[in-house]
Enzyme design. Structure first.
Site, PDB file in Angstrom:
ATOM      1  N   GLY A  14      -6.504  -4.420  -1.056  1.00 28.01           N
ATOM      2  CA  GLY A  14      -5.097  -4.694  -1.393  1.00 28.01           C
ATOM      3  C   GLY A  14      -4.439  -5.768  -0.565  1.00 28.01           C
ATOM      4  N   ASN A  16      -3.998  -8.896  -1.235  1.00 29.79           N
ATOM      5  CA  ASN A  16      -3.102  -9.713  -2.066  1.00 29.79           C
ATOM      6  C   ASN A  16      -1.803  -8.972  -2.357  1.00 29.79           C
ATOM      7  OD1 ASN A  16      -4.081 -12.472  -3.001  1.00 29.79           O
ATOM      8  ND2 ASN A  16      -5.936 -11.233  -3.172  1.00 29.79           N
ATOM      9  N   MET A  91     -10.758  -4.165 -10.329  1.00 30.53           N
ATOM     10  CA  MET A  91     -12.146  -4.405 -10.739  1.00 30.53           C
ATOM     11  C   MET A  91     -12.488  -3.659 -12.027  1.00 30.53           C
ATOM     12  SD  MET A  91     -13.006  -6.461  -8.417  1.00 30.53           S
ATOM     13  CE  MET A  91     -14.774  -6.569  -8.476  1.00 30.53           C
ATOM     14  N   ASN A 107      -3.680 -12.733 -13.072  1.00 25.91           N
ATOM     15  CA  ASN A 107      -4.862 -12.351 -12.302  1.00 25.91           C
ATOM     16  C   ASN A 107      -5.145 -13.425 -11.261  1.00 25.91           C
ATOM     17  OD1 ASN A 107      -7.184 -10.787 -11.637  1.00 25.91           O
ATOM     18  ND2 ASN A 107      -8.457 -12.217 -12.785  1.00 25.91           N
ATOM     19  N   HIS A 109      -8.390 -15.065  -8.950  1.00 30.94           N
ATOM     20  CA  HIS A 109      -9.853 -15.099  -8.896  1.00 30.94           C
ATOM     21  C   HIS A 109     -10.273 -16.020  -7.751  1.00 30.94           C
ATOM     22  CE1 HIS A 109     -13.898 -14.700 -10.427  1.00 30.94           C
ATOM     23  NE2 HIS A 109     -14.054 -15.992 -10.180  1.00 30.94           N
TER      24      HIS A 109
END
Ligand code: GRF
Length: 200
Positions: A14, A16, A91, A107, A109
């Site tokens: 977590g 982010n 995920m 999202n 990445h």
């Protein structure tokens, strides 16, 4: 006018989510985290969220059909009156019902998409021998790690890098650009033309 209540989906550490919470606390991002949801009850990010007084729940996917699990997550996001869904290390792949319920999902990445989608992007970048990698914030689309790109940041890939050292360098940039991307989307000051997100 975009709303300002974020629903953040995580599966693990977590970091982010924490960076987004820090941006809000520092006044860099005008939003509120309405709920943090993890498909893994043991996710460290859930504990951090609760310590910060943020509503945080687990909706375990084990033993549940994919669509039923998606629906449970949708219901929790709706109950929390979320305006924007933010995936931060979530995920799990969605069924189409998720994007139908929330057409605007962000999202992040850890590569410069469209290079190295999927898992272990940092290892993929090292093995491919690229000299620059980075991270991408994009809108979710039905296909994994596709969808219009909102922000990217680049970092060098060094000769002595391992997946871990590259991950750490990229993560620093993730923490910076995710809040910027969320702020842009909440501001509504953009338009989408084909695959392009153009700031207005
Ligand atoms: C990040 O590298 C993100 O780009 C990827 O999963 C990782 C999540 O890390 N999707 P954290 O849980 O936010 O620390």
């Amino acid at each position: 006018m975009a709303g300002r209540r974020l629903g953040i989906l995580i599966s693990g550490r977590g970091s982010n989510f924490i960076a987004i919470a820090d941006s809000i606390a520092a006044g860099r991002l005008d939003a509120e985290i309405a709920i943090v949801i993890s498909n893994k009850p043991e996710a460290a990010g859930l504990k951090t969220a609760r310590e910060r007084g943020i509503q945080a729940i687990a909706i375990p996917h084990k033993g549940m059909e994919r669509a039923a699990h998606d629906q449970a997550v949708i219901d929790a996001l709706r109950a929390a009156e979320v305006d924007l869904v933010v995936l931060a290390g979530y995920m799990r792949l969605f069924t189409p019902i998720f994007l139908k319920a929330f057409p605007k999902v962000l999202n992040i990445h850890p590569s410069l998409l469209p290079s190295f989608p999927g898992l272990h992007s940092q290892q993929q970048a090292i093995e491919h021998g690229v000299k620059i990698s980075g991270c991408t914030v994009h809108f979710m689309a039905d296909e994994t790690d596709s969808g219009p790109i909102i922000r990217q940041a680049a970092v060098p890939v060094l000769g002595e890098d391992t997946a871990e050292t590259l991950e750490a360098r990229i993560l620093k940039e993730e923490h910076r650009i995710y809040s910027e991307a969320i702020a842009l989307i909440l501001s509504g000051r953009y338009r989408i033309e084909g695959r392009r997100v153009i700031e207005t």
